[in-house]
Scaffold this active site. Structure first.
Site, PDB file in Angstrom:
ATOM      1  N   ASP A 234       0.861  -1.185   0.000  1.00 29.91           N
ATOM      2  CA  ASP A 234       0.000   0.000   0.000  1.00 29.91           C
ATOM      3  C   ASP A 234       0.899   1.236   0.000  1.00 29.91           C
ATOM      4  O   ASP A 234       2.133   1.123  -0.002  1.00 29.91           O
ATOM      5  CB  ASP A 234      -0.925  -0.002   1.217  1.00 29.91           C
ATOM      6  CG  ASP A 234      -2.278   0.639   0.924  1.00 29.91           C
ATOM      7  OD1 ASP A 234      -2.289   1.711   0.277  1.00 29.91           O
ATOM      8  OD2 ASP A 234      -3.305   0.087   1.336  1.00 29.91           O
ATOM      9  N   HIS A 272     -12.633  -1.503  -8.152  1.00 29.73           N
ATOM     10  CA  HIS A 272     -13.870  -0.764  -8.458  1.00 29.73           C
ATOM     11  C   HIS A 272     -13.740   0.725  -8.138  1.00 29.73           C
ATOM     12  O   HIS A 272     -14.614   1.514  -8.505  1.00 29.73           O
ATOM     13  CB  HIS A 272     -15.072  -1.386  -7.748  1.00 29.73           C
ATOM     14  CG  HIS A 272     -15.125  -1.139  -6.276  1.00 29.73           C
ATOM     15  ND1 HIS A 272     -16.284  -1.260  -5.546  1.00 29.73           N
ATOM     16  CD2 HIS A 272     -14.160  -0.794  -5.374  1.00 29.73           C
ATOM     17  CE1 HIS A 272     -16.044  -0.992  -4.272  1.00 29.73           C
ATOM     18  NE2 HIS A 272     -14.764  -0.710  -4.145  1.00 29.73           N
TER      19      HIS A 272
END
Length: 375
Positions: A234, A272
């Site tokens: 991340d 998404h």
């Protein structure tokens, strides 16, 4: 026009009126649920250990007795929406039959977890997710949807707040914590079925969880498949100072530039958030990460893969209410970020454009499906 025909047309119009009213007032159910959560009603019912009467609920909440009827009306709506149920019972003194409120499966997922044990923290609980979605920061942009269509901002969130959501989160620690807690609460649902995914993860030795945040996804996977080595990948500020273990590592970086080499690249509710163009860029980095691992292994023939947990919109196969929820999520992605929910064909187009050759979709995670994508 005879009377029956006239009444038939009137019935159709009244039905249309009811349909319109039901949808324009949908927010009332959300706000009523938010009120019940704010008051802590699910926990009060849970801690009562038997059905609780309206009078007992008013007393536990320390509300003025004049609010009894109003609370009863609130609960009536939430019972109709299947967040609570009402049942008849006799108390220990065997007095006359009474009616009391009890929890449903839905409200059990919205209990405050006051237990600090590791086991209880891993139990599925969607209260943080509900708190995020009902927070004014995320409710406000919906008032700007029409203005956004006539403007130039990339998201409705930016129209409402003057900055994209990711930048807003970085500048507002309280909201950022609320967001991270919500994503973690959603991830805990994965623990319900991940142990049944041996065919998918059983042969994977190394896995990189891209956008893995605090590492909850990886911890759930490692609990089910302890043979793996998981790397949470991340942004640097997200993974800094995270506690590592023998088979859990944290690496900071940018998924648009490079992803650590691995047998499997894993995404949960990440793709998404992004436009098709950006998803293709990310997928190409995934393919390179898998191929680098194969080259490092001296070409032993072991094929890497991409594993994605995300929604797949299927209006033909899904139940109406499931499709409606997925379509609402699609608009939510438009309001908050630049992403979208996708159909099977739309996912396939992105996979092929990024250079992958085949994929398999397994609808195992409720609203979301598990997708295996192969080079």
């Amino acid at each position: 026009m005879d009377l029956n025909q006239s009444l038939g047309e009137a019935d159709e119009l009244f039905e249309a009126q009811a349909h319109i009213y039901r949808h324009i007032f949908n927010y009332a159910t959300s706000m009523s649920l938010g009120c019940a959560l704010e008051l802590g009603i699910p926990n009060i019912i849970h801690d009562h250990e038997r059905p609780i009467t309206i009078q007992e609920l008013v007393s536990k909440l320390n509300l003025p007795i004049t609010k009894t009827l109003h609370l009863q009306r609130l609960m009536r709506l939430l019972i109709h929406s299947k967040f609570f149920s009402i049942t008849k019972f006799h108390d220990q003194e065997n007095e006359d039959e009474k009616e009391g409120y009890v929890l449903t499966v839905a409200s059990k997922l919205l209990l405050k977890n006051n237990n600090t044990s590791e086991n209880s923290q891993n139990q599925p609980n969607l209260l943080p997710f509900a708190n995020l979605i009902l927070d004014p920061v995320l409710m406000t942009p919906w008032q700007f949807l029409g203005k956004w269509f006539n403007g130039n901002e990339s998201t409705v969130f930016e129209t409402a707040h003057g900055t994209p959501m990711w930048e807003f989160a970085n500048k507002n620690p309280g909201f950022n914590e609320l967001f991270n807690d919500a994503m973690a609460s959603d991830s805990r649902m994965m623990s319900l079925v991940v142990k049944d995914c041996k065919d998918i993860f059983g042969s994977v030795d190394s896995l990189v969880d891209v956008g893995g945040g605090t590492g909850l996804n990886a911890k759930i996977l490692l609990e089910a498949f302890p043979h793996m080595t998981c790397t949470v990948f991340d942004l640097p500020h997200v993974v800094v100072n995270k506690i590592e273990t023998k088979n859990l590592k944290y690496v900071g970086g940018d998924m648009f530039c490079s992803i650590p080499s691995t047998d499997a690249v894993f995404f949960k509710n990440v793709l998404h958030n992004w436009s098709d163009e950006n998803v293709v860029k990310i997928l190409k980095q995934c393919k390179e990460a898998i191929q680098r691992k194969e080259d490092d292994d001296d070409g032993d023939g072991k094929k890497g893969k991409l594993v994605i947990i995300d929604m797949v919109v299927d209006e033909n196969q899904d139940r109406h209410e499931i499709t409606e929820t997925k379509l609402v999520f699609d608009i939510l992605m438009m309001v908050l970020v630049t992403g979208r929910e996708r159909t099977k064909n739309e996912w396939e187009k992105l996979f092929l454009e990024a250079g992958f050759s085949r994929y398999k979709i397994t609808p195992i995670f409720g609203l979301r499906s598990l997708m295996e994508v192969f080079p």
